[in-house]
Design a protein around this motif. Structure first.
Motif: not given
Length: 309
Positions: A186-192, A232-240, A242-247, A265-266
């Motif tokens: 198994p190989v871990p992975l992160m996507i943007f 998905t096991d966990h979803v969180s939306t972040h709205t700074p 300044r700058g773009r919000s992302y989930t 990134v929205h």
């Protein structure tokens, strides 16, 4: 680049590269290495400036290797992720990148269990290929605006995949597992990915997750399911302020460990999030993808029972 440490050009395995080496390395100690694969129409040096990964490396003390595609290999300096020849172990660009990494390991105090690969666009697609073909070399993978393993086998298919996704992600998951050969794990992975990406449609990020779940299930259990799934096991939306919000989407395995993450990134296009706004293919309004990616990657090591070839 005015950074503590060195940033120098070199040549290996038929390609040029830039290497960031942090300062004040301790004698007898080894350090992680992050391999960064640029996108089309970028140089290795431009990608380093754009992502600001060297700044993270300065703070956290790790090496950063930027292999550079040549124009004779691709007129637009794209990694040839869409050609079957460059989707296998021990040939083409995957072998070249792997040989370069192993060369750097011999020359510098690199911790071979903590080597990671990440990339943007064509570089992101090639990072996926590297994770599938060299799971014994890379502890974890980072992808920005990339595509699934085997998304295309020629130029025409690459355009189609970028516009609307590649073939069945579950079928391609089996192919990715087969590409691992006897080194499967198994190989871990992160996507943007930006949800307004007009170059590589955001559906491709979903396909990578689905594919990686199938591949990791097969690597862990030799079964299509049971170890991790694409729910998905966990979803969180972040709205700074300044700058773009992302989930942020987190996918955990059966042991409740977060093996896969996806950050959408929205209102962002085809960019590296949070990069240097003076460089192309970056969006300085986005979250700091380089720092977030490092925080994900640094958790992982190649298991001690994995054998390098």
């Amino acid at each position: 680049m005015n950074l503590s440490g060195t940033f120098e050009k070199g040549y290996m395995s038929g390609r040029s590269y830039f290497l960031y080496e942090p300062s004040h390395l301790e004698e007898g100690k080894t350090y992680p290495l992050v391999v960064m694969l640029h996108g089309c129409n970028q140089s290795a040096e431009e990608f380093a400036r754009a992502t600001k990964m060297n700044e993270v490396a300065k703070e956290e003390a790790f090496f950063v290797l930027y292999p550079e595609q040549s124009q004779w290999a691709n007129p637009r300096k794209c990694w040839n992720w869409f050609e079957t020849y460059h989707q296998k172990r021990k040939r083409g660009e995957p072998m070249m990148i792997a040989n370069m990494v192993q060369g750097i390991e011999r020359l510098y105090p690199v911790d071979a269990s903590r080597v990671y690969v990440a990339g943007l666009s064509a570089g992101g697609a090639m990072s996926v290929i590297m994770g599938a073909t060299y799971p014994d070399l890379f502890a974890a993978v980072g992808v920005s605006a990339g595509l699934e393993y085997g998304a295309a086998n020629n130029i025409l298919e690459s355009v189609q995949a970028m516009e609307r996704g590649g073939p069945s992600a579950k079928v391609q998951g089996v192919k990715a597992y087969e590409a691992m050969k006897e080194y499967a794990r198994p190989v871990p992975l992160m996507i943007f990915h930006g949800d307004e990406d007009k170059r590589v449609h955001v559906v491709n990020s979903d396909q990578i997750i689905i594919q990686w779940c199938r591949m990791n299930n097969l690597a862990a259990l030799q079964e299509n399911e049971g170890w991790i799934d694409d729910e998905t096991d966990h979803v969180s939306t972040h709205t700074p302020v300044r700058g773009r919000s992302y989930t942020r989407y987190v996918y955990k395995n059966k042991d409740d460990v977060s093996w896969l993450e996806k950050v959408i990134v929205h209102k962002m296009g085809h960019c590296w999030a949070g990069g240097n706004g003076n460089e192309k293919y970056t969006d300085s309004s986005g979250p700091n993808a380089s720092k977030m990616l490092w925080n994900f990657l640094k958790q992982w090591r190649i298991p001690s029972n994995s054998v390098d070839e």
